[in-house]
Design an enzyme around this catalytic site. Structure first.
Site, PDB file in Angstrom:
ATOM      1  N   GLY A 202      27.614 -17.846  22.627  1.00  0.00           N
ATOM      2  CA  GLY A 202      27.063 -18.966  23.487  1.00  0.00           C
ATOM      3  C   GLY A 202      27.275 -18.620  24.874  1.00  0.00           C
ATOM      4  O   GLY A 202      28.481 -18.052  25.274  1.00  0.00           O
TER       5      GLY A 202
ATOM      6  N   ASP B 176      34.917 -23.561  24.332  1.00  0.00           N
ATOM      7  CA  ASP B 176      35.724 -24.363  23.210  1.00  0.00           C
ATOM      8  C   ASP B 176      37.158 -24.290  23.390  1.00  0.00           C
ATOM      9  O   ASP B 176      38.019 -25.052  22.906  1.00  0.00           O
ATOM     10  CB  ASP B 176      35.448 -23.805  21.842  1.00  0.00           C
ATOM     11  CG  ASP B 176      33.804 -24.005  21.425  1.00  0.00           C
ATOM     12  OD1 ASP B 176      33.042 -24.945  22.244  1.00  0.00           O
ATOM     13  OD2 ASP B 176      33.332 -23.047  20.737  1.00  0.00           O
TER      14      ASP B 176
ATOM     15  N   ARG C 145      28.559 -52.962  24.249  1.00  0.00           N
ATOM     16  CA  ARG C 145      28.154 -51.724  23.151  1.00  0.00           C
ATOM     17  C   ARG C 145      29.402 -50.837  22.704  1.00  0.00           C
ATOM     18  O   ARG C 145      30.113 -50.643  23.726  1.00  0.00           O
ATOM     19  CB  ARG C 145      27.132 -50.840  23.407  1.00  0.00           C
ATOM     20  CG  ARG C 145      25.689 -51.635  23.271  1.00  0.00           C
ATOM     21  CD  ARG C 145      24.444 -50.786  23.693  1.00  0.00           C
ATOM     22  NE  ARG C 145      23.257 -51.170  23.482  1.00  0.00           N
ATOM     23  CZ  ARG C 145      22.185 -50.788  24.042  1.00  0.00           C
ATOM     24  NH1 ARG C 145      22.172 -50.254  24.937  1.00  0.00           N
ATOM     25  NH2 ARG C 145      20.825 -51.567  23.705  1.00  0.00           N
TER      26      ARG C 145
ATOM     27  N   VAL D 231      24.074 -29.392  27.301  1.00  0.00           N
ATOM     28  CA  VAL D 231      24.435 -30.012  28.566  1.00  0.00           C
ATOM     29  C   VAL D 231      25.648 -29.368  29.091  1.00  0.00           C
ATOM     30  O   VAL D 231      25.961 -28.856  30.201  1.00  0.00           O
ATOM     31  CB  VAL D 231      24.234 -31.460  28.727  1.00  0.00           C
ATOM     32  CG1 VAL D 231      24.887 -31.718  30.009  1.00  0.00           C
ATOM     33  CG2 VAL D 231      22.742 -31.810  28.449  1.00  0.00           C
TER      34      VAL D 231
ATOM     35  N   ARG E 153      27.384 -26.644  28.302  1.00  0.00           N
ATOM     36  CA  ARG E 153      27.294 -25.407  28.761  1.00  0.00           C
ATOM     37  C   ARG E 153      26.428 -24.565  29.966  1.00  0.00           C
ATOM     38  O   ARG E 153      26.548 -23.753  30.363  1.00  0.00           O
ATOM     39  CB  ARG E 153      26.731 -24.444  27.674  1.00  0.00           C
ATOM     40  CG  ARG E 153      27.465 -24.577  26.397  1.00  0.00           C
ATOM     41  CD  ARG E 153      27.700 -23.148  25.589  1.00  0.00           C
ATOM     42  NE  ARG E 153      26.374 -22.680  25.091  1.00  0.00           N
ATOM     43  CZ  ARG E 153      25.963 -22.394  24.081  1.00  0.00           C
ATOM     44  NH1 ARG E 153      26.570 -22.822  23.096  1.00  0.00           N
ATOM     45  NH2 ARG E 153      24.885 -21.716  23.916  1.00  0.00           N
TER      46      ARG E 153
HETATM   47  O1  F6P Z   1      31.100 -21.785  20.818  1.00  0.00           O
HETATM   48  C1  F6P Z   1      30.263 -22.566  21.979  1.00  0.00           C
HETATM   49  C2  F6P Z   1      29.520 -23.654  21.112  1.00  0.00           C
HETATM   50  O2  F6P Z   1      28.817 -24.221  22.357  1.00  0.00           O
HETATM   51  C3  F6P Z   1      30.045 -24.410  20.299  1.00  0.00           C
HETATM   52  O3  F6P Z   1      30.733 -25.665  20.875  1.00  0.00           O
HETATM   53  C4  F6P Z   1      29.039 -24.983  19.782  1.00  0.00           C
HETATM   54  O4  F6P Z   1      29.526 -25.390  18.370  1.00  0.00           O
HETATM   55  C5  F6P Z   1      28.037 -23.914  19.377  1.00  0.00           C
HETATM   56  O5  F6P Z   1      28.528 -22.838  20.526  1.00  0.00           O
HETATM   57  C6  F6P Z   1      26.668 -24.147  19.502  1.00  0.00           C
HETATM   58  O6  F6P Z   1      25.985 -22.833  19.519  1.00  0.00           O
HETATM   59  P1  F6P Z   1      24.413 -22.525  19.678  1.00  0.00           P
HETATM   60  O7  F6P Z   1      24.154 -22.585  21.221  1.00  0.00           O
HETATM   61  O8  F6P Z   1      24.160 -21.435  18.940  1.00  0.00           O
HETATM   62  O9  F6P Z   1      23.584 -23.635  19.364  1.00  0.00           O
END
Ligand code: F6P
Length: 345
Positions: free
Chosen positions: A13, A130, A165, A276, A278
């Site tokens: 990722g 993570d 809420r 978002v 990332r």
């Molecule tokens: O390992 C990083 C991560 O963003 C995780 O937190 C998440 O589960 C996964 O990658 C999502 O992966 P993808 O971008 O393949 O949907």
């Protein structure tokens, strides 16, 4: 003895700070050692197909603050592809590449370790939002993801309060609760659900009722995407898996939205932050960490190290064997969770 040519790739990722590492490796490698660099496109996929571009001062200028990766990325496993190892060897030879700097998490670095065992020189750089990679105190990208999640929680507070809420915020993190606990603590969450501690939904609802009994009319629950209930009542849908066998996680907030509203009668909404977390520019902390990692990676390679990964220990950046990083994932520190739990309810 200067190396002729070094290959760089980003795998898994994407995450804020990848470009800062690339820039640092290239800048230090050219200026101090006169190396030259090729960037493989789309992670191990580019190494398998020989898809590489030259990385120079000019092509790595102006990228320090840019999110994503100028090289592209993928979740490709060399050892799951036909004739993978031989294709890697052939392409490295043809491109005259003597060593690799793979930037990635456990999967990308797992491939790096196997290539090292096959005699290919590698120095890894640990990356993942993570923060679940062992051997290092922090991976770059994590702090940015936490900041993004915290900003979102701050915003959700005001709308939750206006509408009386409960808002359930789902954050990433795979099977580790680092993002959830850090952003939940920073954002003042009323409950934080993490994979390492299967939760009891009755207890969560009791926290919310107690809060309401004290006159608070809204609540924020932060749930890690890998969190699950203790009693095993969540029926998980069959998920897709990638080349490394990882499931696609997600959906816990939708389940909690329904269950909390039914059990407490409080109007509840879910917000899934998703990718978002990332995206966008790395924080100053991650830019500095990524830069330190990049410089140390090229220094270590030039010193003749291989089969290692750069790492942060305390305030020092150093190298550790790749096997230290890959033995098992780094799960949440129980003491940190206990500190967060002081503020639940
Ligand atoms: O390992 C990083 C991560 O963003 C995780 O937190 C998440 O589960 C996964 O990658 C999502 O992966 P993808 O971008 O393949 O949907």
């Amino acid at each position: 003895m200067p190396m002729k040519r070094v290959g760089i790739l980003t795998g898994g990722g994407d995450c804020p700070g990848l470009n800062a590492v690339i820039r640092a490796v290239v800048r230090k490698g050219i200026n101090a050692y006169d190396h030259d660099f090729m960037g493989f496109r789309y992670g191990w996929a580019g190494v398998l197909s020989g898809d590489a571009i030259p990385l120079t001062h000019a092509s790595t200028r102006g990228i320090l603050h840019r999110g994503g990766t100028i090289l592209g990325t993928s979740r490709t496993n060399v050892f799951k592809e036909e004739d993978g190892l031989n294709r890697v060897r052939r392409n490295l030879e043809q491109l005259d590449i003597e060593a690799l700097i793979p930037i990635g998490g456990e999967d990308t670095l797992g491939v790096a370790r196997r290539l090292h065992e096959e005699g290919i020189k590698v120095v890894g750089v640990p990356k993942t939002i993570d923060n679940d990679l062992a051997g290092t105190d922090f991976t770059f990208g994590f702090q940015t993801a936490v900041q993004i999640a915290t900003d979102a929680i701050d915003r959700l507070h005001t709308t939750a309060e206006s509408h009386n809420r409960v808002i359930v915020v789902e954050v990433m993190g795979r099977h580790a609760g680092w993002i959830a606990v850090h952003s939940g603590m920073a954002g003042g969450a009323d409950a934080i659900l993490v994979p390492e501690r299967p939760f009891d939904l009755d207890e969560v609802c009791k926290h919310l009722r107690d809060r309401h009994a004290r006159g608070r009319t809204f609540s924020i629950v932060v749930a890690s995407e890998g969190a699950h209930p203790r009693e095993g009542t969540l029926s998980t849908k069959a998920a897709d898996v990638d080349e490394f066998g990882h499931e696609r996680l997600g959906g816990i907030a939708a389940w909690l939205e329904r269950e909390i509203e039914q059990r407490t009668g409080y109007e509840t909404r879910q917000v899934v932050l998703g990718h978002v977390q990332r995206g966008g520019t790395p924080t100053a902390y991650d830019r500095v960490l990524a830069t330190r990692y990049g410089v140390e990676a090229v220094d270590a390679l030039t010193r003749g190290e291989t089969g290692v990964m750069v790492a942060l220990r305390g305030t020092d950046v150093l190298t550790v064997p790749l096997s230290d990083a890959l033995a098992q994932p780094k799960l949440l520190d129980p003491a940190l969770y206990e500190t967060a739990a002081v503020f639940f309810g």
